[in-house]
Scaffold this motif. Structure first.
Motif, short mmCIF file in Angstrom:
data_model
loop_
_atom_site.label_atom_id
_atom_site.label_comp_id
_atom_site.label_asym_id
_atom_site.label_seq_id
_atom_site.Cartn_x
_atom_site.Cartn_y
_atom_site.Cartn_z
N ARG A 96 27.13 44.58 42.37
CA ARG A 96 26.33 46.06 42.42
C ARG A 96 24.94 45.05 41.37
O ARG A 96 24.26 45.68 41.27
CB ARG A 96 26.50 46.50 41.25
N GLY A 99 21.88 46.52 39.94
CA GLY A 99 21.99 48.07 39.04
C GLY A 99 23.08 47.06 37.25
O GLY A 99 21.69 45.47 37.80
N ARG A 100 22.56 47.80 36.66
CA ARG A 100 23.00 46.78 35.43
C ARG A 100 24.32 46.63 35.17
O ARG A 100 25.03 47.34 35.32
CB ARG A 100 22.02 47.46 33.95
N ASN A 137 23.09 54.95 35.91
CA ASN A 137 23.26 55.43 37.99
C ASN A 137 24.57 54.67 38.58
O ASN A 137 25.04 53.62 37.81
CB ASN A 137 22.11 55.49 38.28
N GLU A 138 24.38 54.90 39.82
CA GLU A 138 25.55 54.59 40.24
C GLU A 138 25.32 52.55 40.74
O GLU A 138 26.24 52.54 41.44
CB GLU A 138 25.80 55.58 41.90
N ASN A 139 24.55 51.98 40.40
CA ASN A 139 24.55 51.10 41.06
C ASN A 139 25.16 49.82 39.85
O ASN A 139 25.41 48.68 39.99
CB ASN A 139 22.62 50.34 41.06
N ASP A 140 24.90 50.84 38.65
CA ASP A 140 25.21 50.22 37.34
C ASP A 140 26.78 49.97 37.45
O ASP A 140 27.83 50.43 38.16
CB ASP A 140 24.69 50.79 35.85
N THR A 141 27.59 49.22 36.15
CA THR A 141 28.80 49.01 36.04
C THR A 141 28.78 49.17 34.73
O THR A 141 27.98 48.68 33.82
CB THR A 141 29.70 47.48 36.29
N ILE A 188 30.24 55.75 38.78
CA ILE A 188 29.58 54.83 38.27
C ILE A 188 30.42 54.03 37.72
O ILE A 188 31.93 54.13 37.49
CB ILE A 188 28.72 54.89 37.19
#
Length: 271
Positions: free
Chosen positions: A56, A61-62, A128-132, A157
């Motif tokens: 991600r 993502g973050r 958002n959906e890119n994050d973990t 998420i």
């Protein structure tokens, strides 16, 4: 279905106040020796979570850590060490603690019992959906952490956790749980001890593995580290000397020019 909090079970030792200093230290050390073995059993789970986070983050993502008390502080420590170690932006790995930054030094009463605040805290970062998001809680029952992961799940998420009890509500909430069961603490219920050590080890493994996967290590060196003091500048010079087989003077000049070990090394090859 009930589950047992082994982190809350009675210590294997009693009458601690009657032990000598040497006995206390030896017994604490004996308990600490069991922690890496417990972490080893969790390696398959840690591998999955690290791979998810790395994938991600490659897509922009973050990585977020959320926790309360000791667990929250450990997440903040790991997150805060990523920029100087790996040269990444300060907002790539983010640690959030129940009660806000003031709780880093002083406990905020009942902050961990709020089931809605974690999502509010995460939302402040436009999650958002890119994050973990990784929830950290030795007990596996912290409402702040569980509530945060539940909302993340609803919003697609990715969620992971690090807990020290098997079959906990937190592990059942996380999509990618990591359970490191260390057993009763030397001082009954003091999960800053073995449980805290286990969590720190797992956090080290996740962030380091992810950063290596993202390309922030060359060979075994921190070539993207921030040169924030004389010790690190000296280390950077030695890295360049070893990599390019050049003199200290040449290496120092390169580093002074490019202000970054990786860029210094790459510039030498592009001459």
């Amino acid at each position: 279905m009930s589950f047992t909090k082994t982190t809350e079970q009675a210590s294997h030792y009693n009458h601690l106040e009657k032990m000598t200093v040497a006995e206390l230290l030896r017994n604490i050390n004996n308990e600490d020796k069991t922690v890496p073995l417990a972490v080893e059993k969790g390696l398959p789970q840690i591998e999955i979570l690290a791979e998810v986070a790395a994938k991600r983050m490659r897509n922009g993502g973050r990585l977020f850590y959320i926790g309360a008390g000791t667990s929250g502080r450990l997440g903040i420590v790991d997150a805060s060490e990523c920029p100087p170690t790996f040269g990444v932006p300060f907002d790539l790995v983010i640690g959030i603690i129940a009660g806000g930054d003031s709780a880093i030094r002083k406990a905020v009463e009942f902050a961990e019992d709020d089931t809605t605040q974690a999502w509010k805290d995460l939302s402040a970062y436009n999650i958002n959906e890119n994050d973990t998001v990784v929830g950290i809680a030795a007990s596996g029952t912290t409402p702040y952490v569980i509530g945060g992961l539940q909302e993340c799940n609803k919003n697609n998420i990715a969620t992971g956790c690090i807990t020290c009890n098997a079959g906990s509500p937190l592990a059942k909430t996380a999509q990618y749980p990591v359970e490191v069961v260390v057993g009763p603490e030397f001082v009954t219920g003091s999960s800053r001890m073995k449980a805290g050590t286990a969590q720190k080890l797992v956090l080290n493994m996740i962030s380091t593995t992810v950063m290596i996967q993202l390309g922030h290590i060359k060979g075994n060196k921190m070539v993207d580290m921030q040169l924030s003091n004389h010790k690190l500048v000296d280390r950077g010079v030695r890295m360049i000397m070893d990599e390019l087989e050049i003199s200290q003077e040449e290496a120092s000049a390169l580093l002074d020019k490019h202000k970054n070990v990786r860029k210094a090394i790459e510039s030498y090859g592009n001459r």
